[in-house]
Scaffold this motif. Structure first.
Motif, PDB file in Angstrom:
ATOM      1  N   GLN A  71     119.013   7.880-131.982  1.00  0.00           N
ATOM      2  CA  GLN A  71     118.670   8.136-130.580  1.00  0.00           C
ATOM      3  C   GLN A  71     117.182   7.915-130.315  1.00  0.00           C
ATOM      4  OE1 GLN A  71     119.531  10.406-132.775  1.00  0.00           O
ATOM      5  NE2 GLN A  71     118.516  12.386-132.493  1.00  0.00           N
ATOM      6  N   ARG A  72     116.400   7.910-131.377  1.00  0.00           N
ATOM      7  CA  ARG A  72     114.962   7.662-131.221  1.00  0.00           C
ATOM      8  C   ARG A  72     114.651   6.187-130.987  1.00  0.00           C
ATOM      9  NH1 ARG A  72     112.754  11.797-136.008  1.00  0.00           N
ATOM     10  NH2 ARG A  72     113.686  13.676-135.075  1.00  0.00           N
ATOM     11  N   ASP A 122     114.186   4.254-125.643  1.00  0.00           N
ATOM     12  CA  ASP A 122     112.957   4.610-124.924  1.00  0.00           C
ATOM     13  C   ASP A 122     113.339   5.345-123.635  1.00  0.00           C
ATOM     14  OD1 ASP A 122     110.322   4.807-124.217  1.00  0.00           O
ATOM     15  OD2 ASP A 122     110.166   2.751-123.464  1.00  0.00           O
ATOM     16  N   GLY A 123     114.058   6.453-123.828  1.00  0.00           N
ATOM     17  CA  GLY A 123     114.616   7.219-122.721  1.00  0.00           C
ATOM     18  C   GLY A 123     115.699   8.136-123.265  1.00  0.00           C
ATOM     19  N   PRO A 124     116.550   8.684-122.412  1.00  0.00           N
ATOM     20  CA  PRO A 124     117.532   9.664-122.871  1.00  0.00           C
ATOM     21  C   PRO A 124     118.835   9.046-123.370  1.00  0.00           C
ATOM     22  CG  PRO A 124     117.625   9.503-120.495  1.00  0.00           C
ATOM     23  CD  PRO A 124     116.516   8.582-120.934  1.00  0.00           C
ATOM     24  N   LEU A 125     119.526   9.825-124.228  1.00  0.00           N
ATOM     25  CA  LEU A 125     120.899   9.546-124.588  1.00  0.00           C
ATOM     26  C   LEU A 125     121.746  10.592-123.867  1.00  0.00           C
ATOM     27  CD1 LEU A 125     122.381   8.856-128.102  1.00  0.00           C
ATOM     28  CD2 LEU A 125     123.501  10.415-126.534  1.00  0.00           C
ATOM     29  N   ALA A 148     113.646  13.146-119.771  1.00  0.00           N
ATOM     30  CA  ALA A 148     113.233  11.747-119.893  1.00  0.00           C
ATOM     31  C   ALA A 148     113.514  11.177-121.274  1.00  0.00           C
ATOM     32  CB  ALA A 148     111.745  11.611-119.570  1.00  0.00           C
ATOM     33  N   SER A 149     113.885  12.037-122.234  1.00  0.00           N
ATOM     34  CA  SER A 149     114.170  11.550-123.583  1.00  0.00           C
ATOM     35  C   SER A 149     115.046  12.577-124.294  1.00  0.00           C
ATOM     36  CB  SER A 149     112.872  11.326-124.362  1.00  0.00           C
ATOM     37  OG  SER A 149     112.162  12.536-124.506  1.00  0.00           O
ATOM     38  N   VAL A 187     116.108  -0.786-125.250  1.00  0.00           N
ATOM     39  CA  VAL A 187     117.066   0.139-124.644  1.00  0.00           C
ATOM     40  C   VAL A 187     116.327   1.310-124.015  1.00  0.00           C
ATOM     41  CG1 VAL A 187     119.062   1.622-125.053  1.00  0.00           C
ATOM     42  CG2 VAL A 187     118.832  -0.540-126.301  1.00  0.00           C
ATOM     43  N   LYS A 188     116.490   1.468-122.717  1.00  0.00           N
ATOM     44  CA  LYS A 188     115.791   2.517-121.974  1.00  0.00           C
ATOM     45  C   LYS A 188     116.690   3.708-121.654  1.00  0.00           C
ATOM     46  CE  LYS A 188     112.310  -0.179-122.128  1.00  0.00           C
ATOM     47  NZ  LYS A 188     111.227   0.098-123.119  1.00  0.00           N
TER      48      LYS A 188
END
Length: 430
Positions: free
Chosen positions: A312-313, A316-319, A389-390, A279-280
């Motif tokens: 959320q960790r 591999d990107g933002p929530l 980005a995260s 999941v990105k």
């Protein structure tokens, strides 16, 4: 691949049952074709609780339509998740075809045929109870006795136990109303009147409590669908994404969920096997679950954490959490339903969230709470390239998510190219 009439291609549908089991041929087609067709970025969208299958397909067709034009060089694939939810067919949905949503027909039974069918799916084995509920909604007997019987029947629907205990779910939210039925229906009736005529106090009179009875029934379905969405995400979609990561490790997955579909895709993070990180990005559109779900500690109970603490960790990107104060379903009825499950404070209409405070807030109303480092942007800022980005990112989408009639308000007003652009920006899809 599914429906050739879909607005995008390649497109697949994944159908899950209430336990999270996916349709095997649909799963196998996706796993076999996604690499073969050169998909690099796979957008997986889960509809909310207030949909039937035809409405879900219409939602995907409309929401996905802008993507090819917005990202013409991307190698995109699309998945529509279909899960057994229901919708009350009298609720309007902005911009949807009239054949999919309710029409302004002449008054009929309080529970029309489509809504009855949905309730039977939501509460299997409760046909007799649903018939009795429908009869009381039509007859509206005078006095509290009829409302008391109505409340007793509604309590029977989820598990048949008729419990009045203030049970809580894994977010610490109540799942059974404890207020006297007459009082609860009166509260809902008042909230409905306030949402229908915000600020209109001239000539105000207390509405008939039966005007709120259907909303009490809606809340029983609400909690049933809420639990189901989490189950399907964790035990269905999450493990399937693990299989996809093993089969097609180069495919980047971007999860999108509306309403309870947001809960479904979020709980898929908890169902990812091992160290899989396909999941990105994850984008929540008016998410109908606790704004503390990702919190390390619940502010009202520091010994407990949110149900998805640290999940959320796994992204591999933002929530990205899109929210709007025009969402009456989450800003008014979400906290009111929580109050009726045990909170002893009184409130009305659009003042409800302010009176109750933040304890029972929803993600789709005010975004992720109690997660340090959460970024906050308006929609213009998100679309200007300022998405981190995260980590967690709250995006105030009220600039576009603002239309809709009572009782839900703008809860389903998500068919905007700006929100498609948010999904693409979250996933760094050029």
């Amino acid at each position: 691949m599914a429906d050739s009439g879909m607005s995008v291609s390649p497109y697949w549908e994944l159908t899950f049952d209430a336990s999270g089991d996916v349709d095997p041929p649909e799963r196998d087609h996706l796993l076999a074709q996604v690499t073969e067709l050169g998909v690099r970025d796979l957008v997986v969208f889960a509809h909310g609780w207030n949909d039937d299958r035809s409405a879900a397909t219409a939602l995907y067709r409309r929401f996905f339509a802008p993507f090819p034009g917005l990202a013409p060089k991307a190698h995109l694939g699309y998945v529509g998740v279909v899960w057994p939810s229901m919708r009350f067919s009298d609720e309007p949905i902005p911009d949807f075809p009239r054949s999919v949503v309710a029409t302004d027909a002449a008054p009929g039974p309080a529970l029309d045929q489509d809504t009855r069918r949905g309730l039977l799916i939501a509460f299997p084995g409760r046909a007799d109870v649903i018939d009795q509920v429908a009869r009381l909604l039509d007859e509206r007997p005078d006095g509290d006795a009829g409302l008391t019987e109505f409340g007793r029947l509604v309590r029977l629907l989820p598990d048949g136990a008729g419990s009045t205990a203030a049970d809580t779910d894994e977010d610490g939210e109540p799942v059974v109303f404890t207020e006297e039925p007459a009082t609860a229906c009166a509260e809902f009736a008042g909230a409905l009147a306030a949402v229908a005529a915000p600020g209109g106090t001239e000539g105000f009179s207390l509405p008939n409590p039966w005007e709120g009875a259907k909303e009490l029934l809606r809340q029983a379905a609400y909690y049933q669908m809420k639990g189901r969405a989490g189950t399907i995400g964790e035990h269905g979609l999450g493990p399937l994404l693990g299989k996809l990561a093993a089969k097609a490790p180069g495919v980047r997955v971007h999860l999108v969920g509306h309403s309870f579909g947001g809960r479904l895709v979020a709980f898929a993070l908890r169902g990812l096997p091992g160290q899989a990180r396909p999941v990105k990005s994850l984008t929540l559109l008016e998410g109908a679950f606790s704004h503390y779900v990702f919190a390390d500690r619940l502010p009202d109970d520091p010994h407990r954490s949110g149900a998805l603490k640290d999940q959320q960790r796994r992204i591999d990107g933002p929530l990205v959490c899109c929210h709007s104060h025009f969402d009456a379903a989450l800003g008014t009825f979400y906290p009111l339903a929580s109050r009726l499950a045990g909170d002893d404070r009184s409130c009305l209409g659009n003042e409800i969230a302010a009176v109750l405070g933040p304890r029972w807030g929803a993600l789709g109303h005010d975004g992720v709470q109690a997660v340090p480092g959460t970024a906050r942007l308006d929609l213009a800022g998100a679309l200007a390239g300022r998405l981190p980005a995260s980590g967690c990112v709250n995006v105030d989408a009220a600039a576009v998510v603002r239309r809709g009639g009572p009782p839900a308000g703008a809860h389903s007003d998500i068919l905007h190219p700006e929100l498609a652009r948010v999904v693409l920006a979250a996933g760094r899809i050029a």
